[in-house]
Write a protein that holds these residues in place. Structure first.
Motif, short mmCIF file in Angstrom:
data_model
loop_
_atom_site.label_atom_id
_atom_site.label_comp_id
_atom_site.label_asym_id
_atom_site.label_seq_id
_atom_site.Cartn_x
_atom_site.Cartn_y
_atom_site.Cartn_z
N ALA A 102 0.84 -1.20 0.00
CA ALA A 102 0.00 0.00 0.00
C ALA A 102 0.88 1.25 0.00
N GLN A 103 1.97 1.22 0.74
CA GLN A 103 2.88 2.36 0.78
C GLN A 103 3.55 2.56 -0.58
N LEU A 104 3.90 1.47 -1.26
CA LEU A 104 4.48 1.57 -2.60
C LEU A 104 3.49 2.21 -3.57
N ARG A 105 2.24 1.83 -3.46
CA ARG A 105 1.21 2.43 -4.32
C ARG A 105 1.06 3.93 -4.02
N GLU A 106 1.16 4.28 -2.75
CA GLU A 106 1.08 5.69 -2.36
C GLU A 106 2.28 6.46 -2.92
N VAL A 107 3.44 5.86 -2.89
CA VAL A 107 4.64 6.47 -3.47
C VAL A 107 4.42 6.71 -4.96
N ALA A 108 3.88 5.73 -5.66
CA ALA A 108 3.63 5.87 -7.10
C ALA A 108 2.62 6.99 -7.36
N ARG A 109 1.59 7.09 -6.53
CA ARG A 109 0.57 8.13 -6.71
C ARG A 109 1.18 9.51 -6.50
N LEU A 110 1.94 9.65 -5.42
CA LEU A 110 2.56 10.94 -5.12
C LEU A 110 3.59 11.33 -6.18
N SER A 111 4.32 10.35 -6.67
CA SER A 111 5.30 10.59 -7.72
C SER A 111 4.60 11.06 -9.00
N ALA A 112 3.47 10.45 -9.32
CA ALA A 112 2.71 10.84 -10.51
C ALA A 112 2.17 12.26 -10.37
N GLU A 113 1.97 12.71 -9.13
CA GLU A 113 1.51 14.08 -8.89
C GLU A 113 2.65 15.09 -8.94
N GLY A 114 3.88 14.59 -9.10
CA GLY A 114 5.01 15.50 -9.28
C GLY A 114 5.88 15.70 -8.06
N LEU A 115 5.65 14.98 -6.98
CA LEU A 115 6.50 15.14 -5.79
C LEU A 115 7.84 14.46 -6.00
N SER A 116 8.87 15.05 -5.44
CA SER A 116 10.20 14.44 -5.47
C SER A 116 10.23 13.29 -4.48
N LEU A 117 11.25 12.46 -4.57
CA LEU A 117 11.37 11.34 -3.62
C LEU A 117 11.53 11.85 -2.20
N GLU A 118 12.26 12.95 -2.02
CA GLU A 118 12.41 13.52 -0.67
C GLU A 118 11.07 14.06 -0.17
N GLY A 119 10.30 14.67 -1.06
CA GLY A 119 8.97 15.15 -0.69
C GLY A 119 8.05 14.00 -0.32
N ILE A 120 8.15 12.91 -1.06
CA ILE A 120 7.35 11.73 -0.76
C ILE A 120 7.73 11.15 0.59
N ARG A 121 9.04 11.10 0.87
CA ARG A 121 9.50 10.58 2.16
C ARG A 121 8.89 11.40 3.31
N ARG A 122 8.88 12.73 3.13
CA ARG A 122 8.35 13.62 4.18
C ARG A 122 6.85 13.42 4.34
#
Length: 135
Positions: free
Chosen positions: A51-71
């Motif tokens: 579920a967290q991986l899917r959330e990472v993919a969703r946030l990444s598709a919205e344009g967040l950086s990996l550091e932004g996603i981590r936060r």
């Protein structure tokens, strides 16, 4: 089995998250999603990890950086912790109110910020005096 039980090998987790296994390895290396390890040091993912991986993919598709996603993930985890703490405190308060229906009520005093104990159903007497301040 609960949602935190590590049961999926990397290939199965990648398929469930609709990602390439190498992406999961990269996310593990940078600490974005950290699966548990077996004694043989192979990764095992839980439903929570997927579920967290899917959330990472969703946030990444919205344009967040990996550091932004981590936060974002850290803040979401903190919110869940605090919501649990609030529920715990609400239960404790409810239990206390049931145990002591004659409980006292507290209010701020009129001078110095002291705490004043009041019986239930009473109010603090307010002072309506006018005070002139002179520097």
């Amino acid at each position: 089995m609960d949602r935190f039980t590590p049961v999926f090998a990397i290939a199965a987790a990648a398929e469930l998250a609709e990602m390439h296994p190498q992406t999961l390895r990269q996310y593990d290396r940078i600490g974005l999603v950290s699966p548990q390890r077996t004694r043989g040091n192979t990764r095992r993912y839980s439903l929570h990890d997927v579920a967290q991986l899917r959330e990472v993919a969703r946030l990444s598709a919205e344009g967040l950086s990996l550091e932004g996603i981590r936060r974002v993930l850290q803040l979401e985890d903190r919110v869940r912790e605090l919501e649990g703490r609030v529920r715990e405190l609400e239960r404790a308060l409810s239990d206390e109110m049931l145990k002591r229906p004659e409980r006292r009520v507290f209010a701020a005093g009129s001078s110095g910020g002291e705490v004043v104990t009041l019986r239930r159903g009473t109010r603090v007497r307010r002072n309506a005096e006018v005070v002139v301040w002179q520097p």
